[in-house]
Design an enzyme around this catalytic site. Sequence first.
Site, PDB file in Angstrom:
ATOM      1  N   ASP A  69      -1.894   1.085   4.222  1.00 38.78           N
ATOM      2  CA  ASP A  69      -2.974  -0.180   4.082  1.00 38.78           C
ATOM      3  C   ASP A  69      -3.868  -0.228   5.481  1.00 38.78           C
ATOM      4  O   ASP A  69      -4.964  -0.305   5.054  1.00 38.78           O
ATOM      5  CB  ASP A  69      -2.216  -1.319   4.041  1.00 38.78           C
ATOM      6  CG  ASP A  69      -1.388  -1.570   2.660  1.00 38.78           C
ATOM      7  OD1 ASP A  69      -2.021  -1.031   1.588  1.00 38.78           O
ATOM      8  OD2 ASP A  69      -0.250  -2.153   2.518  1.00 38.78           O
ATOM      9  N   TYR A 107      -0.007  -8.417  -1.330  1.00 37.86           N
ATOM     10  CA  TYR A 107       0.854  -8.765  -0.205  1.00 37.86           C
ATOM     11  C   TYR A 107      -0.016  -9.756   0.892  1.00 37.86           C
ATOM     12  O   TYR A 107      -0.951  -9.314   1.166  1.00 37.86           O
ATOM     13  CB  TYR A 107       1.548  -7.798   0.408  1.00 37.86           C
ATOM     14  CG  TYR A 107       2.964  -7.709  -0.124  1.00 37.86           C
ATOM     15  CD1 TYR A 107       3.753  -8.577   0.116  1.00 37.86           C
ATOM     16  CD2 TYR A 107       3.192  -6.838  -1.235  1.00 37.86           C
ATOM     17  CE1 TYR A 107       5.259  -8.609  -0.404  1.00 37.86           C
ATOM     18  CE2 TYR A 107       4.508  -6.480  -1.635  1.00 37.86           C
ATOM     19  CZ  TYR A 107       5.476  -7.617  -1.277  1.00 37.86           C
ATOM     20  OH  TYR A 107       6.686  -7.321  -1.816  1.00 37.86           O
TER      21      TYR A 107
END
EC number: 1.4.3.-
Length: 648
Positions: free
Chosen positions: A294, A380
């Site tokens: 990420d 998330y």
Amino acid sequence: MPSVHHPLDALTPQEYWTIYQTLRSEGHVHEKTLFASVLLHEPDKQAVLQWTPDSPIDRKADVVLLDEGKSYAAIVDITSKKVDDFHALKGEHAPYTDTEEHEVGEAIKHDPRIIEALKKRGITDLRHVECYPEPAGYIALPEQKDPEDRIAWGGCADSEGAISGSWDREVSGLFFVADMKTKKVLRVSDFGSVPRTPTTGIYDEVGGEALPGTKPITVMQTEGPSFTIDKGLVSWQNWRFRFRLDPRQGPVLSTVGIEDNGKLRSVMYEGALSEMYVPYQDPEETWNSHVFIDGGEYFMNTGLGLIKPLIAGVDCPDYATFFSGFFYKEDGSPFERPQLACLFERTKGDPAWRHSDPNGVFGRPTRELVLRTVATVGNYDYVLDWRFGQDGVITGAVGATGILEVKPVSDTDVSKGMSDGLADKNAPGGPVEFGHLVAPGTDAVNHDHFFSFRLDLDVDGPKNSFMADKLVQYKIPSNKTDYGRHVIWAMKPTMPMTESEAKMDISLQHPSMWRFVSSDTKGPQGYPTSYEIMAGQTGTSLLPSDEWPQKRAGFSEHQLWVTPYEPTERFAAGTYVSGSRGTDGVAIWTKKNRSIMDTDIVAWYTVGFHHTPRTEDWPQMPIMWHEFQIRPFDFFTKNPALDLPMKP
């Protein structure tokens, strides 16, 4: 208007414009050029340590551009307004951008094969359909033969009828591989559809009624905070530090020191989240491809920067001090985003220490200072804390929350197909094998989370060594076993000399303490002063090292790595993560097996956990914390919290 007061301060709006105008004036910016990454180019560390407030500050930036599908890297000298270096990236790619993803997604959605697959599922209105091309980490697909190709893969979601978001609206069984440069679909795979269940409310936007008997809790600082900030220098209790808000890393702590008997002693030159790695564990191609690094891949295409605005009273106390951040848009222009970080004190009602003896009970209450941000990457949300204690301890913490990634399945009740207490996965309506049924027809797929923290510890100066204190069995000599004890444990100090020797894993059977010790300073008992990295609950990757996802995120194989300081080694999975083949990053650097004795060294600590979802994680996951500590070990002459006041 923000100003630069220190060499490690964040880039300002004026500097972003200088970067843009300098690149444009030298012919590197065109109408369709996208600014994929603009980060501070950190100056030489020794120069920073020798810098004084009356010294000039030279500023540079590392820039990555995406122009018609081609990636370029540049170093821009902001001070002199010139481009020091500009070159095309070969086999490496710029991070993915919002503009790129949206344009390619729209093209994919109108591909005849995608339209036909959607039609088979009864979806003919494309207005609420989103096809999401995601960075394709290299796994040796036929479409990935040429390292210069910018390949993406993904699926589609239909949010028609959704209550809040499309996280439970995946179009099942549909997978594509696309060329981001040509905006064309290279391959479509259709594994068949599963009827979707009614959408689930992802969260309650209004909030519910308080449970009976709930009384208000009020915490106030009527006289304001007890920390001060002077030209970016935070002073609280005996702590002194700076921080900047970085688009890729989030908060970056720098020049962290603690005042001890009137002297400012260095603890950490720099500390920051370096990378995140989230591999999903489902063999279906539509989910096996869900492998996200990420930090390097997604910090721009999830909303212009890794960290996102905070909510007062939810993310941080109402009395917290909030900080804006100045980031850049894909057209190179700066923008201000408010409330990206907060700083606040708190007391949790816990003792700093206590003791009871026949004369009474003695102890002291404690407070701590918290620097908090929230990184949102797709589904998330990660709450990122740096907590400073009055006992000289720094705690790093990650709180995972947000929304699970789920896939539609035919299963509605796992109790069907049960025999002798064992589930028959092949029975109609049987349980899903690689995830957990969190709602009827909704499977939350198993996955991992790994966070690599780069910790440039400078304990009483940059010259340090790494010490691993192993706890080993000690056999008591036979002439000293009169009381029946034959074995105890003892501490066996070891000092790894090279990077290979310093790869550390947590073991309950073979415990050890990890310390960074000063090469030049000793405490009153003659021990070298040190700070320990005290691991919290964590995990390691279960994937073999020759798996392609694991090659790209090799940092997850160990809980601790130690490297000599090298200014170009900043990101645990490498600088250019999109499309990488695992040829950069801490797992590659340490193959050099460089010396880590009596020199400037850096720790790379991995926070990891395996997430097997549960029903209570849906539709909104309660926050789950994982922590580690950086704590003094023979650094002070006594407990630094010994003389705290009786009131926190």
